[in-house]
Write an enzyme that holds these catalytic residues in place. Structure first.
Site, PDB file in Angstrom:
ATOM      1  N   TRP A  26      11.679   5.686  -6.487  1.00  0.00           N
ATOM      2  CA  TRP A  26      10.246   5.435  -6.392  1.00  0.00           C
ATOM      3  C   TRP A  26       9.575   6.676  -5.814  1.00  0.00           C
ATOM      4  CZ3 TRP A  26       6.613   4.760  -2.390  1.00  0.00           C
ATOM      5  CH2 TRP A  26       5.478   3.980  -2.684  1.00  0.00           C
ATOM      6  N   HIS A 103       4.235  -0.377  -5.169  1.00  0.00           N
ATOM      7  CA  HIS A 103       3.812  -0.225  -6.558  1.00  0.00           C
ATOM      8  C   HIS A 103       2.593   0.688  -6.651  1.00  0.00           C
ATOM      9  CE1 HIS A 103       3.433  -1.050 -10.763  1.00  0.00           C
ATOM     10  NE2 HIS A 103       2.234  -1.589 -10.637  1.00  0.00           N
ATOM     11  N   TRP A 104       2.581   1.533  -7.696  1.00  0.00           N
ATOM     12  CA  TRP A 104       1.471   2.441  -7.981  1.00  0.00           C
ATOM     13  C   TRP A 104       0.791   2.062  -9.296  1.00  0.00           C
ATOM     14  CZ3 TRP A 104       0.082   5.748  -4.305  1.00  0.00           C
ATOM     15  CH2 TRP A 104       1.043   6.249  -3.425  1.00  0.00           C
ATOM     16  N   ASP A 120      -2.148  -0.191 -15.321  1.00  0.00           N
ATOM     17  CA  ASP A 120      -1.077  -0.690 -14.466  1.00  0.00           C
ATOM     18  C   ASP A 120       0.166  -0.942 -15.321  1.00  0.00           C
ATOM     19  OD1 ASP A 120       0.599  -2.027 -12.700  1.00  0.00           O
ATOM     20  OD2 ASP A 120      -1.034  -3.183 -11.793  1.00  0.00           O
ATOM     21  N   CYS A 164       6.901   3.426 -11.485  1.00  0.00           N
ATOM     22  CA  CYS A 164       5.441   3.257 -11.507  1.00  0.00           C
ATOM     23  C   CYS A 164       4.700   4.543 -11.171  1.00  0.00           C
ATOM     24  CB  CYS A 164       5.014   2.134 -10.577  1.00  0.00           C
ATOM     25  SG  CYS A 164       5.656   2.264  -8.886  1.00  0.00           S
TER      26      CYS A 164
END
Length: 214
Positions: A26, A103-104, A120, A164
């Site tokens: 991540w 989360h991005w 998204d 993400c």
């Protein structure tokens, strides 16, 4: 020891940050912030004055600000009301501390249309956070009492729990590239595949090494 690998404008990348790009990991604020710095300073200088790339740390401040006046004072130097496109990296962290979240997603303000587009890679997972950021920016961009819509846009979907951040970087890059063929940033839903993401991780590693003189 975690030595500095690259100091680039307002970004500082350490060995541990660059290691995240090698995956499967991540991405953190530092890597995404560097990518946005690079887009502004080199990759998309033709959009200078029209586009602004807001770092994850600043986006988080906007989301957590306690008043419109606080937002306005902090953002005044960026001259955002004069920009056509504003790219913001949104995180689902709900705490005031900048670090955190899982989360991005990408939020794009389109001044010509007076709306936000939300991209998204997990189908609206970050929608509440994106809407919070948009709501904080409404009065600053358009004046008190003005409302701006937030549209969930079709977006390539990630197939794991960690890519993400790479989708934010790649979506931003592709949207900016699309401006070169027309006036409105557009994003195809079938361009970004897992192979594409893997290739882009390697490309960003090579770019950082090149900028660092290695």
């Amino acid at each position: 020891m975690d030595p500095v690998v690259l100091s680039y404008h307002d970004s500082l990348l350490r060995r541990s940050d660059v290691a995240l790009l090698r995956g499967p990991h991540w991405l953190n604020d530092q890597v995404i912030g560097f990518a946005f710095e690079y887009f502004a300073a080199e990759r998309f200088t033709a959009l200078s004055g029209a586009a602004c790339f807001i770092s994850p740390e600043v986006t988080h401040f906007i989301k957590c600000a306690t008043s419109p006046q606080e937002v306005a004072t902090f953002l005044a130097p960026l001259e955002l009301p004069a920009r056509r496109w504003i790219f913001l990296a949104v995180n689902d962290n709900r705490h005031h501390a900048a670090a955190g979240g899982s989360h991005w997603s990408l939020l794009l303000y389109r001044a010509d249309e007076r709306r936000f587009s939300h991209y998204d890679s997990q189908a609206g997972c970050n929608s509440p956070d994106a809407r919070r950021v948009a709501g904080q920016l409404e009065s600053f961009l358009l004046g008190a009492g003005r409302r701006v819509s937030v549209v969930e846009e079709p977006c390539p979907a990630q197939h794991n729990s960690y890519d993400c951040g790479m989708y934010v970087i790649c979506n931003t890059e592709l949207l900016c590239e699309s401006v070169g063929t027309g006036d409105t940033p557009r994003l195809g839903t079938d361009t970004i595949t897992q192979d594409y993401i893997t290739r882009k991780r390697a490309e960003w590693c090579r770019l950082i090494q090149s900028l660092a003189g290695g």
